[in-house]
Every structure is written in C-alpha cells, then in structure tokens.
Design an enzyme around this catalytic site. Structure first.
Site, short mmCIF file in Angstrom:
data_model
loop_
_atom_site.label_atom_id
_atom_site.label_comp_id
_atom_site.label_asym_id
_atom_site.label_seq_id
_atom_site.Cartn_x
_atom_site.Cartn_y
_atom_site.Cartn_z
N ASP A 157 68.88 17.17 67.68
CA ASP A 157 67.89 16.10 67.91
C ASP A 157 67.44 16.31 69.36
O ASP A 157 67.55 17.44 69.87
CB ASP A 157 68.53 14.71 67.68
CG ASP A 157 67.49 13.59 67.61
OD1 ASP A 157 66.87 13.43 66.54
OD2 ASP A 157 67.27 12.87 68.61
N LYS B 174 74.56 9.72 62.85
CA LYS B 174 73.89 10.16 64.09
C LYS B 174 74.91 10.14 65.21
O LYS B 174 75.86 9.37 65.16
CB LYS B 174 72.74 9.20 64.44
CG LYS B 174 71.69 9.82 65.33
CD LYS B 174 70.66 10.57 64.52
CE LYS B 174 69.73 11.41 65.37
NZ LYS B 174 68.64 11.98 64.57
P1 NDP Z 1 63.32 18.10 71.99
O1 NDP Z 1 64.44 17.78 72.91
O2 NDP Z 1 63.12 19.49 71.52
O3 NDP Z 1 61.92 17.61 72.63
C1 NDP Z 1 61.74 16.29 73.00
C2 NDP Z 1 60.35 16.15 73.60
O4 NDP Z 1 60.05 14.77 73.76
C3 NDP Z 1 60.25 16.76 74.99
O5 NDP Z 1 58.94 17.18 75.22
C4 NDP Z 1 60.63 15.58 75.88
O6 NDP Z 1 60.16 15.67 77.20
C5 NDP Z 1 59.96 14.44 75.15
N1 NDP Z 1 60.69 13.20 75.41
C6 NDP Z 1 61.99 12.95 75.11
N2 NDP Z 1 62.35 11.74 75.53
C7 NDP Z 1 61.24 11.21 76.11
C8 NDP Z 1 60.98 9.99 76.74
N3 NDP Z 1 61.92 9.04 76.83
N4 NDP Z 1 59.71 9.78 77.20
C9 NDP Z 1 58.77 10.74 77.09
N5 NDP Z 1 58.98 11.93 76.52
C10 NDP Z 1 60.19 12.15 76.02
O7 NDP Z 1 63.51 17.10 70.74
P2 NDP Z 1 62.88 17.17 69.30
O8 NDP Z 1 61.53 17.79 69.33
O9 NDP Z 1 63.91 17.74 68.40
O10 NDP Z 1 62.76 15.62 68.93
C11 NDP Z 1 61.59 14.87 69.16
C12 NDP Z 1 61.59 13.64 68.27
O11 NDP Z 1 61.65 14.06 66.89
C13 NDP Z 1 62.77 12.70 68.44
O12 NDP Z 1 62.34 11.38 68.19
C14 NDP Z 1 63.73 13.14 67.34
O13 NDP Z 1 64.62 12.10 66.98
C15 NDP Z 1 62.74 13.44 66.23
N6 NDP Z 1 63.19 14.31 65.15
C16 NDP Z 1 63.75 15.54 65.42
C17 NDP Z 1 64.15 16.35 64.38
C18 NDP Z 1 64.72 17.70 64.60
O14 NDP Z 1 65.08 18.37 63.62
N7 NDP Z 1 64.82 18.19 65.83
C19 NDP Z 1 64.01 15.91 62.97
C20 NDP Z 1 63.35 14.64 62.81
C21 NDP Z 1 62.98 13.89 63.88
P3 NDP Z 1 61.19 16.03 78.38
O15 NDP Z 1 61.53 17.47 78.19
O16 NDP Z 1 60.43 15.75 79.63
O17 NDP Z 1 62.37 15.12 78.22
O1 2IT Z 2 66.19 12.82 62.93
C1 2IT Z 2 66.49 13.77 62.18
O2 2IT Z 2 66.25 13.75 60.98
C2 2IT Z 2 67.11 14.94 62.80
N1 2IT Z 2 67.28 14.96 64.02
C3 2IT Z 2 67.58 16.09 61.94
C4 2IT Z 2 68.95 15.82 61.40
C5 2IT Z 2 69.59 16.95 60.63
O3 2IT Z 2 70.72 16.74 60.20
O4 2IT Z 2 68.99 18.01 60.44
#
Ligand code: NDP
Ligand code: 2IT
Length: 452
Positions: free
Chosen positions: A171, A131
């Site tokens: 992420d 990460k």
């Molecule tokens: P994005 O940046 O696309 O979206 C994040 C969302 O979460 C936004 O709506 C953001 O709001 C909100 N958010 C982020 N930080 C905070 C906070 N501290 N408090 C409240 N709201 C918050 O990220 P992803 O959708 O990619 O990721 C979301 C979650 O999913 C994370 O935990 C990530 O680790 C996990 N994840 C992502 C994967 C991926 O492939 N993208 C895979 C597996 C897990 P704002 O815009 O206001 O910050």
């Molecule tokens: O938390 C996760 O699994 C991710 N943000 C996706 C990682 C990846 O390598 O696709």
C-alpha cells in the site's frame, strides 16, 4: 438523494460505532458510507439484523499492535508502532496491504481494513479483509534502514500471518523492495517458502501484472462506467493525482487507451503538463519515483511545464478525474471545481479519496462516480491471482493475468449496477451498488457460519 445520509436503525448502529471507537474519524467516515448504502438491503433482509451482522462486521476479529525497534545508519535505536488489523475472515484468509506512512494510526488502518472486506468480496475471489502497517516514514531512509525496519516488523508479524491465515501486500510506502525484505525475513523465521505475501518479485513467486494491476483495473472500470454515457476514454483529458504505484499505471493505461494525462502530484505539489504526459515522459516518472525516489517537481524542471507547490490537481479542466494518492484528497470545494469545469467521470484509485460531501455533489450532478472499493479492486484481485498461481505452482503469462483482471473489473461493475438497480432502481449509483453487493456476500457467509 443524498447518498451519505443515515436514517432510522442504521443511524443507531452508526452512533454505536462512534461511541465505541472514539476519535477514529476516518473509520467513522468509512462505516457511515457503508451503512447509508446498505440500508435498503438490511430492510429487505431482516435475517441480518437478527444475527447482528452489521454490529459484528464493524468490530475487527483481531487487532495486533506491536513494537518495531531497529537501528538506523548512525547507530541510533529507533522505535516505531506496528499494526495488523485482521478484520473479517468470513469468505477467506485476511487479505490487504501494509501502509508505511507517518500518519498511520488505528483509525486509518480500521477504515482501510473495513473497506477491504467489501472490496475483496467484490473481486469474486475467496479473500477476507485485513490491513496493517506502521508510522515508519520511508522517505529519506537508506535501503539498509528500510531493510532493518522491514526485518524487525516481520520479527513480530510472522506469528500471526500465513498462506491460509493472513496474506499482506503493499500500500502507500510499500512496494516491491519492501515486500522482498518482508518475505526474506518470513522465510528465514519459519523455514517456509509459502504464499504469505503478494506483490512479490517475479523471480520468487510474484505475478505478472501485479505492479500494474490497480491502475490498469481502474481504467477498465472507468471504461465500463463511461459506457453508461456512451463515452470512451479515447480523446478525454484526464487529471491524475499522486505519482506512486497506482498513479503510474493509471497514467500508462490512460495513454494506451488514447486519453491525455495532464497532471500528476505528490505530497509537495502538482505538475500540469498541457501537452500531455506521453509514454516517454512517463518512463521518466517511473525512474524518478521508483529508483531515484525524487519529487514530482523535478518533472516540471526536466520538461519545462508548470509546477504548483502545495496544490492538488482538481482546479484544472478535465473530463475524467482519477484521485490516486490518499484519503480525503477531494473535498467539497475540489468537487465543485471539477464539476464547474465539466468533469464527466471520477474513478477512485486511492482508498476513500473523496469526502462524503464530494461524493454527494458528484452524484447530484450526474457525474459518473466509481467508488474506491469497486474501482481500485484490481490490485487486490491480482494479488488473489498471485496466490492462486502460487497454490497451483504455475505462472501465467502477462496476457492471461491481464485478461483475468479485465474480466474481474467487468464483473465488479456488473455486480454493482445489478445491486443498485435491484435495491434503489438506479443502476448508475455505484456507491450503493458496490456496498450492497459486497455486503450481501460477506453477510450471507457470516450467517452461514453462525455466531462466531
Ligand atoms: P505509493 O506509496 O506508491 O504512492 C503514494 C502517492 O500518493 C505518492 O505520490 C505520495 O506522495 C502521495 N501521497 C501519499 N500520502 C499523501 C498525502 N497525505 N498527501 C498527498 N499526497 C500523498 O502508494 P500507492 O500508489 O500504492 O497508493 C496510493 C493510493 O492507492 C492509496 O490510497 C492506497 O491505499 C490505494 N491503493 C493502493 C493499491 C496498491 O495495490 N498499491 C491498491 C488499491 C488502492 P509522496 O511521495 O510525496 O508521499
Ligand atoms: O487497498 C488495497 O486494495 C491494496 N493496497 C492492495 C491489497 C492487496 O492485498 O493486494
């Protein structure tokens, strides 16, 4: 039985982690959950203790920290911190996302990297755990500033990554735009067009379904969980937090499966749409968040629904809760509200969104609980499928990738129930099941490779 409870030898191992990594509370939290879960497997396999597999697993193979200088649109020099944690390469090249958020620090990235090791092991694909990221805040930055930052970040990172070494992805704060800038700079510096990042654009080696994969995979996993109670997604009221990549496609698949999505949120507040968010309203959200980069409040203004500043979605009555924003967004009080309102299933789209106390409450109240490292593994699994397509030089159709993703989510669910049944005689405890199934694969690979 409390899941996140330590006794005997694992308590000692945990104490050592706390002592050696002072102040890294998120990392401690992630390690504690895993240690509590794998205790029965450690007892059944003394060979792991002798080879100090756990003590090695909690120590990253390598931590890279670097300076990221860039020049903003006013000509001012800015400096951010850059990180890449190469946590474990026992079963494949380091693999995991990059997070850009002001809260990023070593504790956050170590918790994420540690969970990624076991998550990736569950995907059935050969990927180790890693990460990275930066305390850079992409909010209110111009495209040019984001590009400058990404290029500077890659100016240092490129030395440590590669298609067979370490393959970053997105992420929080890192989506298609950022991956494009990072990939362009890697290619310029190395003169190589290789599978060094995933989440790439479809024109330059990306995979269909990668943008949708985490959200879709989450719903495939929830579908399998619901079968334990002879339930289906159709007709269920679903509360989703966040409005980024994972939330958007969790919402889309929920709608496709006949569920009713009533909430979305961002770090400023929550919208509650009693009528349900339909495909048309969701396409507005995608445009708002991915193109205009606006606030979810604008949804309430546009569609005339309720907006709750500084509140989370968990007070609203729902059947299924899908936390898809960030770590520790469901605490004990939130869990109580959900349970009192009759929630039957919780699927973690975000990483570690539920506190240990919240998880224990869900399990004690027979709420089906899909832990992050199993339920959100569809994103990284599809990254693995992207790497696979890059290596063989082919592009699969949407249907082909989606079918493989679905199959992987079913496999993760089955691995988790099988391990839970075997070690604690309770196939519904997916926390213990997922942790043990992931740990056994990585632990055995580490054993086979000797003390390295
Ligand atoms: P994005 O940046 O696309 O979206 C994040 C969302 O979460 C936004 O709506 C953001 O709001 C909100 N958010 C982020 N930080 C905070 C906070 N501290 N408090 C409240 N709201 C918050 O990220 P992803 O959708 O990619 O990721 C979301 C979650 O999913 C994370 O935990 C990530 O680790 C996990 N994840 C992502 C994967 C991926 O492939 N993208 C895979 C597996 C897990 P704002 O815009 O206001 O910050
Ligand atoms: O938390 C996760 O699994 C991710 N943000 C996706 C990682 C990846 O390598 O696709």
């Amino acid at each position: 039985m409390a899941t996140i409870e330590l006794k005997g030898k694992v308590q000692g191992m945990y104490n050592q982690v706390v002592e050696k990594n002072p102040g890294q509370v998120e990392f401690h939290q992630a390690v504690k959950e895993v240690l509590a879960s794998i205790d029965p497997a450690l007892k059944a396999h003394p060979e792991f203790e002798k080879a100090k597999i756990v003590e090695r697993l909690v120590e990253p193979e390598r931590v890279i920290m670097f300076r990221v200088p860039w020049v903003d649109d006013n000509g001012e020099v800015q400096i951010n911190k850059g990180y890449r944690i190469q946590f474990n390469s026992a079963i494949g090249p380091y693999k995991g996302g990059l997070r850009l958020h002001p809260t990023v620090n070593l504790s956050i990235l170590k918790f994420l990297g540690f969970e990624q090791i076991l998550k990736n092991a569950l995907t059935t694909l050969p990927m180790g755990g890693g990460k990275g990221g930066s305390d850079f805040d992409p909010k209110r930055k111009s495209d040019n500033e984001v590009m400058k930052f990404c290029h500077s970040f890659m100016n240092e990172l490129y030395r440590y990554i590669g298609a067979d070494t370490d393959v970053p992805a997105g992420d929080i704060g890192v989506g298609g735009r950022e991956i494009g800038y990072l990939f362009g700079q890697y290619k310029k510096l190395t003169n190589k067009f290789e599978s060094v990042l995933t989440g790439k654009g479809i024109e330059y080696g990306g995979s269909l379904v990668r943008p949708e994969a985490t959200g879709y995979g989450l719903l495939y996993f929830v579908r399998e969980m619901l079968k334990l109670k002879k339930e289906v997604i159709k007709g269920k009221v679903v509360a989703i937090s966040g409005s980024g990549n994972v939330s958007q496609y969790a919402a889309q698949k929920t709608i496709q499966k006949g569920g009713k999505v009533i909430t979305l949120s961002d770090s400023n507040g929550t919208i509650y749409d009693a009528e349900g968010i339909n495909e048309k309203k969701l396409s507005y959200v995608l445009e708002l968040k991915n193109v205009k980069r606006g606030r979810i409040k604008e949804y309430a203004e546009k569609f005339g629904c309720e907006y709750y500043p500084n509140e989370k979605p968990w007070k609203f009555k729902c059947d299924i809760a899908l936390p898809c924003a960030t770590q520790n967004e469901i605490n004990k009080d939130d869990a109580k509200k959900l349970i009192n309102n009759g929630v039957i299933a919780v699927g973690e789209g975000a990483n570690m969104p539920s506190t240990a106390e919240a998880i224990d409450l869900f399990l004690a109240n027979n709420v089906l609980f899909g832990p992050a490292k199993a339920a959100n593994a569809g994103g990284v699994a599809t990254s693995g499928l992207e790497m696979c397509q890059n290596h063989i030089g082919l592009s699969w159709t949407f249907e082909e990738v989606d079918a493989k993703l679905d199959g992987i989510m079913v496999s993760i669910f089955n691995q988790s129930t099988t391990a839970a049944e075997k070690y604690v005689k309770d196939k519904t405890n997916l926390v213990i099941g997922a942790n043990i199934a992931g740990f056994m694969k990585v632990g055995n690979a580490m054993l086979a490779q000797g003390i390295v």
